[in-house]
Scaffold this motif. Sequence first.
Motif, PDB file in Angstrom:
ATOM      1  N   ILE A 279       0.837  -1.205   0.000  1.00 52.71           N
ATOM      2  CA  ILE A 279       0.000   0.000   0.000  1.00 52.71           C
ATOM      3  C   ILE A 279       0.874   1.258   0.000  1.00 52.71           C
ATOM      4  CG2 ILE A 279      -1.669   1.346   1.344  1.00 52.71           C
ATOM      5  CD1 ILE A 279      -2.718  -1.385   2.377  1.00 52.71           C
TER       6      ILE A 279
ATOM      7  N   ALA B 164       1.992   1.931  -3.333  1.00 55.60           N
ATOM      8  CA  ALA B 164       0.862   2.393  -4.157  1.00 55.60           C
ATOM      9  C   ALA B 164       0.561   3.869  -3.892  1.00 55.60           C
ATOM     10  CB  ALA B 164      -0.382   1.559  -3.855  1.00 55.60           C
ATOM     11  N   ARG B 165       0.832   4.304  -2.667  1.00 55.92           N
ATOM     12  CA  ARG B 165       0.524   5.679  -2.258  1.00 55.92           C
ATOM     13  C   ARG B 165       1.385   6.719  -2.951  1.00 55.92           C
ATOM     14  NH1 ARG B 165       0.124   7.161   3.997  1.00 55.92           N
ATOM     15  NH2 ARG B 165       0.459   9.193   3.075  1.00 55.92           N
TER      16      ARG B 165
ATOM     17  N   ASN C 259       1.698   7.372  -5.867  1.00 58.75           N
ATOM     18  CA  ASN C 259       1.015   8.051  -6.966  1.00 58.75           C
ATOM     19  C   ASN C 259      -0.246   8.736  -6.441  1.00 58.75           C
ATOM     20  OD1 ASN C 259       2.827   6.269  -8.303  1.00 58.75           O
ATOM     21  ND2 ASN C 259       1.200   4.737  -8.390  1.00 58.75           N
ATOM     22  N   PRO C 260      -0.260  10.049  -6.375  1.00 57.20           N
ATOM     23  CA  PRO C 260      -1.484  10.713  -5.916  1.00 57.20           C
ATOM     24  C   PRO C 260      -2.549  10.677  -7.005  1.00 57.20           C
ATOM     25  CG  PRO C 260       0.175  12.337  -6.481  1.00 57.20           C
ATOM     26  CD  PRO C 260       0.800  10.999  -6.709  1.00 57.20           C
ATOM     27  N   SER C 261      -3.824  10.653  -6.578  1.00 50.12           N
ATOM     28  CA  SER C 261      -4.924  10.570  -7.546  1.00 50.12           C
ATOM     29  C   SER C 261      -4.943  11.768  -8.464  1.00 50.12           C
ATOM     30  CB  SER C 261      -6.261  10.500  -6.815  1.00 50.12           C
ATOM     31  OG  SER C 261      -6.492   9.194  -6.417  1.00 50.12           O
ATOM     32  N   LEU C 262      -5.386  11.542  -9.707  1.00 53.70           N
ATOM     33  CA  LEU C 262      -5.459  12.647 -10.658  1.00 53.70           C
ATOM     34  C   LEU C 262      -6.585  13.606 -10.289  1.00 53.70           C
ATOM     35  CD1 LEU C 262      -5.042  10.668 -13.979  1.00 53.70           C
ATOM     36  CD2 LEU C 262      -3.308  11.929 -12.709  1.00 53.70           C
ATOM     37  N   SER C 263      -7.671  13.025  -9.759  1.00 54.93           N
ATOM     38  CA  SER C 263      -8.843  13.842  -9.481  1.00 54.93           C
ATOM     39  C   SER C 263      -8.916  14.223  -8.009  1.00 54.93           C
ATOM     40  CB  SER C 263     -10.089  13.065  -9.862  1.00 54.93           C
ATOM     41  OG  SER C 263     -10.131  11.871  -9.089  1.00 54.93           O
ATOM     42  N   ALA C 264      -7.759  14.421  -7.393  1.00 55.60           N
ATOM     43  CA  ALA C 264      -7.738  14.679  -5.948  1.00 55.60           C
ATOM     44  C   ALA C 264      -8.627  15.867  -5.578  1.00 55.60           C
ATOM     45  CB  ALA C 264      -6.316  14.928  -5.492  1.00 55.60           C
ATOM     46  N   THR C 265      -9.615  15.594  -4.732  1.00 52.85           N
ATOM     47  CA  THR C 265     -10.487  16.671  -4.269  1.00 52.85           C
ATOM     48  C   THR C 265      -9.933  17.144  -2.927  1.00 52.85           C
ATOM     49  OG1 THR C 265     -11.986  14.796  -4.456  1.00 52.85           O
ATOM     50  CG2 THR C 265     -12.947  16.973  -4.731  1.00 52.85           C
TER      51      THR C 265
ATOM     52  N   PHE D 115     -10.030  17.237   0.349  1.00 49.49           N
ATOM     53  CA  PHE D 115     -10.783  16.459   1.329  1.00 49.49           C
ATOM     54  C   PHE D 115     -11.211  17.316   2.513  1.00 49.49           C
ATOM     55  CE2 PHE D 115     -10.462  14.053   5.329  1.00 49.49           C
ATOM     56  CZ  PHE D 115     -11.569  13.253   5.172  1.00 49.49           C
TER      57      PHE D 115
END
Lengths: 221, 477
Positions: free
Chosen positions: A11, A14-15, A17-23, A25
Amino acid sequence: MNSRDKILSEIRSARQNPSLSATAFESINTAGEKAADKPPKNLPAMVQQFQKELQIVAGEFYLADTEAKAVDIIANCLKQEGFSRLMTSGTPGAERLAKRLNAAFTILSPPADQERKSYFADIPVALVDVDWAIAETGALVIHTRGAKSTFPYFLPQCLIALVRSSQLLADNQELFDTIEDKDAQNTMMITGPSRTADIEKILILGAHGPRRLLVIFMENE
Amino acid sequence: MNLRASSTRQYIRTALKNDNLRQAVNKATQTALQKRLAIVEQTPNWEDLRLRAHSIKQNVIEHLDEYLERFEKKCGENGIHVHWATDAEEARTIIKKIVRQNNVASIVKSKSLTTEEIHLNPFLTNLGVETLETDLGEYIVQLLDQTPSHLTAPALHLTRQDVGRIFQQKLGVDYTENPHELLQIARKKLRQKFLQADMGISGVNFAIASSGAFVVIENEANARLSMGLPRIHLAVMGIEKLIPTFQDLPLFLKLLPPSATGQKQTVYVNIIGGAQYDVLGEGPEQVHIVLLDNGRSKIAADVELRETLFCIRCGACLNVCPIYQQVGGHAYGWIYMGPIGATLIPQFLGLHEGRFAPFLSSLCGACHEICPMRIRIPHHLLKLRNQVVEAGFSKKGEKSVFKLWAFLAQHPVLYRLTTWLPGKIQIIYRRPFPAPGYWRKRALGLFDSRGFRRRFLDEQKQRKRRANIDQQHGMTT
């Protein structure tokens, strides 16, 4: 490396790579409803809402301004169903009311021994106290660790629950904002009699739990 | 019955011939959709709730290691035994050990897709442990040796007559097709089992990281009975099921039941944060939780596809999917089905085994619209289709058609000719062209004699004309 470390390291990689659609939070999360922003409680409206929601889920609502009236409602239900034995949750409110019932009924409180399961298995009806009730959904909330026994809440065919006006909360958010985590982590919420629609989506009440749920709402403490 | 995702074409052919199945699926999905809509319409901030839930899950998946460690620590404080399983086999081995150490002879189970994922029932039965599903729908499909055909309504594909016959054959009772009587038969059989069972097994709907507790929601009370009566409770949980705190739970409780069954709240919300026997003198003496990875951490590595881990298994995308409505759940060949299943199948089972799944979609977008977690399912299906093609697992014929199309698209004159010619031929040959494979099940139309280019230009002109007329009459669109 044990499985725990293997999963965690997988994990962690895997972390990277930050999400492309990061909102954002934090901004969304804190924009949620806050208890402080809510208008002051309007008890009569909440009772009305609770009654409506409970009835939508096939629960029965009775208002009792005195204990004598509550006892009448319970006795009527027992007579109507032809029940002669009643189990209680063993908590003070239910015990007190059960004692006021006619001697024609056998009252059973949870025994302390190991045989409780079989002892309670065939009792058709239970009189129980609850800890909170939720107006928004018509739910009853029970803090199971604080109960004498949880069996009366789900083993019988018919469940009669006593709710006091001070126990009524607006919604689930208020419940989880109010109660301590250690109380929340052993709770059960009951919204109506148990049901199934697994055969052709036909709704049938009384699956593995109660087929009838009566709530006696005690206006005066 | 063991399904295979790679045999999906065969299952689809069988399903398409089964009119009863389609009727049953249609009736069930339409009911669920109508009931859902009634509740969503009463919830003015539904879209905000979806956004919030999406962002909370995003945060959880992107910090999953921290949340898992926190959850493990808190479970430890609550006396819950935490086990980590990298794959299905390890999960089964862990469960076997617990079963053997505690001399477990009988188990009652409440509905859990995660236990289906690790094929737990046949494994436990082979160990000689009586393992009974207790949710009515699951009980029925277990008697038939089938797997569920819907995420939340396992026996959705069966009629009451089917259930009557199954009970008659398997339980030796008189035939009845009255659903009330059928339920009473199951209740009576299972009540005894609940009272005798040594162990209860459940899945997990939500796990509270800050508190070390887990939530199981249901309507029948079978989960309550399997958590409250046996001396051991074991929950199997996918590692993605975490939410940060109890204060986040109301949001998810608002989204899941309407999306799943069209209820405002399920009858039971069971929250377990440890064994209660020491205090109550009843219920489990031990509570175990198995944290299952089984490929989830790999999915989390893809910046886009990790969104498929936000799924709360409500089944709304199945109900709304035109493909699911035609073929039902078994056609997908795995325990996760419908649009979300189509994204999970190649990710869990590998691109080769799951090569057909991403194509079982019309890409209409209804699944994204309805998803309470706002998962962009069509987007992920396209990405997975791309991966299947890149890996060389697509059909050769299909590939050559697209190659030909790409070639023509780069040569406008040829393109014009090939789209013009079929229409002209069909002025004389007025029957659909033969298209083997495609033809048998579908009505193929005739080509327009104008050809694609001409037709497109004509329609554009018409649209402009209509817009001009509307403008003259003062109508705006």
